[in-house]
Design a protein around this motif. Structure first.
Motif, PDB file in Angstrom:
ATOM      1  N   LEU A 152       2.321   2.755  -3.192  1.00  0.00           N
ATOM      2  CA  LEU A 152       1.230   3.682  -3.741  1.00  0.00           C
ATOM      3  C   LEU A 152      -0.047   2.859  -2.930  1.00  0.00           C
ATOM      4  CD1 LEU A 152       1.949   4.305  -7.448  1.00  0.00           C
ATOM      5  CD2 LEU A 152       2.787   5.553  -5.293  1.00  0.00           C
ATOM      6  N   ASN A 153       0.240   2.049  -2.242  1.00  0.00           N
ATOM      7  CA  ASN A 153      -0.974   1.454  -1.492  1.00  0.00           C
ATOM      8  C   ASN A 153      -1.980   0.947  -2.530  1.00  0.00           C
ATOM      9  OD1 ASN A 153      -2.490   0.146   0.682  1.00  0.00           O
ATOM     10  ND2 ASN A 153      -3.765   1.917   0.942  1.00  0.00           N
ATOM     11  N   VAL A 154      -1.486   0.090  -3.779  1.00  0.00           N
ATOM     12  CA  VAL A 154      -2.301  -0.545  -4.651  1.00  0.00           C
ATOM     13  C   VAL A 154      -2.556  -1.823  -4.340  1.00  0.00           C
ATOM     14  CG1 VAL A 154      -2.846  -0.898  -7.188  1.00  0.00           C
ATOM     15  CG2 VAL A 154      -1.818   1.331  -6.467  1.00  0.00           C
TER      16      VAL A 154
ATOM     17  N   LEU B  79       5.140   9.479  -8.942  1.00  0.00           N
ATOM     18  CA  LEU B  79       3.883   8.967  -9.270  1.00  0.00           C
ATOM     19  C   LEU B  79       2.689   9.284  -8.342  1.00  0.00           C
ATOM     20  CD1 LEU B  79       5.175   5.343 -10.518  1.00  0.00           C
ATOM     21  CD2 LEU B  79       4.218   7.267 -12.165  1.00  0.00           C
ATOM     22  N   ILE B  80       3.281   9.957  -7.239  1.00  0.00           N
ATOM     23  CA  ILE B  80       2.475   9.882  -6.025  1.00  0.00           C
ATOM     24  C   ILE B  80       1.193  10.663  -6.155  1.00  0.00           C
ATOM     25  CG2 ILE B  80       3.714  11.687  -4.956  1.00  0.00           C
ATOM     26  CD1 ILE B  80       2.691   8.757  -3.120  1.00  0.00           C
ATOM     27  N   GLU B  81       1.446  11.738  -7.030  1.00  0.00           N
ATOM     28  CA  GLU B  81       0.010  12.574  -7.215  1.00  0.00           C
ATOM     29  C   GLU B  81      -0.910  12.040  -8.169  1.00  0.00           C
ATOM     30  OE1 GLU B  81      -0.218  14.980  -5.489  1.00  0.00           O
ATOM     31  OE2 GLU B  81       2.050  15.167  -4.634  1.00  0.00           O
TER      32      GLU B  81
ATOM     33  N   GLY C  35      -5.382   0.219 -10.655  1.00  0.00           N
ATOM     34  CA  GLY C  35      -4.633  -0.774 -10.240  1.00  0.00           C
ATOM     35  C   GLY C  35      -3.582  -0.844 -11.268  1.00  0.00           C
ATOM     36  N   ILE C  36      -2.596  -2.110 -11.166  1.00  0.00           N
ATOM     37  CA  ILE C  36      -1.220  -2.002 -11.896  1.00  0.00           C
ATOM     38  C   ILE C  36      -1.283  -3.247 -12.513  1.00  0.00           C
ATOM     39  CG2 ILE C  36       1.039  -2.532 -11.549  1.00  0.00           C
ATOM     40  CD1 ILE C  36       0.898  -0.915  -9.040  1.00  0.00           C
TER      41      ILE C  36
ATOM     42  N   ALA D  94       6.617  -3.893 -10.058  1.00  0.00           N
ATOM     43  CA  ALA D  94       5.144  -3.784  -9.921  1.00  0.00           C
ATOM     44  C   ALA D  94       4.832  -3.906  -8.274  1.00  0.00           C
ATOM     45  CB  ALA D  94       4.199  -4.630 -10.786  1.00  0.00           C
ATOM     46  N   ALA D  95       5.433  -4.940  -7.945  1.00  0.00           N
ATOM     47  CA  ALA D  95       5.126  -5.458  -6.297  1.00  0.00           C
ATOM     48  C   ALA D  95       5.415  -4.246  -5.348  1.00  0.00           C
ATOM     49  CB  ALA D  95       5.754  -6.792  -5.920  1.00  0.00           C
TER      50      ALA D  95
END
Ligand SMILES: O=P(O)(O)OC[C@H]1O[C@H](OP(=O)(O)OP(=O)(O)O)[C@H](O)[C@@H]1O
Ligand SMILES: Nc1nc2[nH]cnc2c(=O)[nH]1
Ligand SMILES: [Mg+2]
Length: 159
Positions: free
Chosen positions: A54-56, A28-30, A35-36, A47-48
């Motif tokens: 991903l720093n979200v 998913l990194i690209e 948000g999630i 999700a956490a």
């Protein structure tokens, strides 16, 4: 529907889950997400972990219940969101029959939907998943288990 459809167990440890979620994050990194949205409750822990990788920081929930342990009941949506999911990552722990996923997809048609585990019936409803599991397999998550004493084999068999 009931527990009769499950004939095998797939037990997932905390370590395994963490490794699996991290592997999913590599895929998913690209992408960039606003948000999630976590589907409670099972989606909260993946999700956490994804949010950390991903720093979200912006995290919302869709609160929905379908199962009482292995017994599938009606869908109970307790909380939705006020957008169509555009630019958001939608996360659940697993997709089984796809009933939950179908409902949440209606609510957030533009979200990118991922699960860690997917069974064949539900698989077409998600955009990405990590591991496929047989339809008749019950996935046992670490938050539903505890550490317990096991009797030595000799005592189990010979007593
Ligand atoms: O594809 P389906 O057949 O709809 O099943 C998948 C759903 O079932 C489980 O949630 P559950 O309703 O048990 O609630 P929980 O997440 O609070 O444990 C799981 O977390 C998924 O959300
Ligand atoms: N823990 C768990 N919950 C589910 N809900 C629907 N299928 C499953 C499953 O295989 N495991
Ligand atoms: Mg759930």
């Amino acid at each position: 529907m009931s527990s009769h459809r499950y004939h095998q167990h797939f037990t997932v440890s905390w370590d395994q889950l963490h490794r699996d979620v991290r592997e999913l994050c590599h895929r998913l990194i690209e992408r960039d997400f606003k948000g999630i949205v976590a589907i409670t409750r099972g989606g909260l822990i993946p999700a956490a972990l994804i949010a950390r990788e991903l720093n979200v920081r912006l995290i919302d929930t869709v609160c929905i219940k379908s199962y009482d342990h292995m017994d599938q009941g009606g869908l109970d949506v307790m909380k939705g969101v006020d957008h169509d999911g555009d630019g958001w990552l939608l996360v659940d722990d697993l997709v089984d029959t796809g009933k939950t996923a179908r409902k949440v997809r209606e609510m957030l048609p533009k979200a990118h939907f991922v699960t860690v585990y997917a069974k064949p019936e539900g698989r077409p409803l998600v955009d990405q998943y990590l591991t496929e599991v047989a339809q008749d397999c019950w996935i046992q998550f670490p938050w539903d288990m505890g550490i317990a004493y096991v009797e030595p084999l000799v005592d189990q068999v010979k007593r």
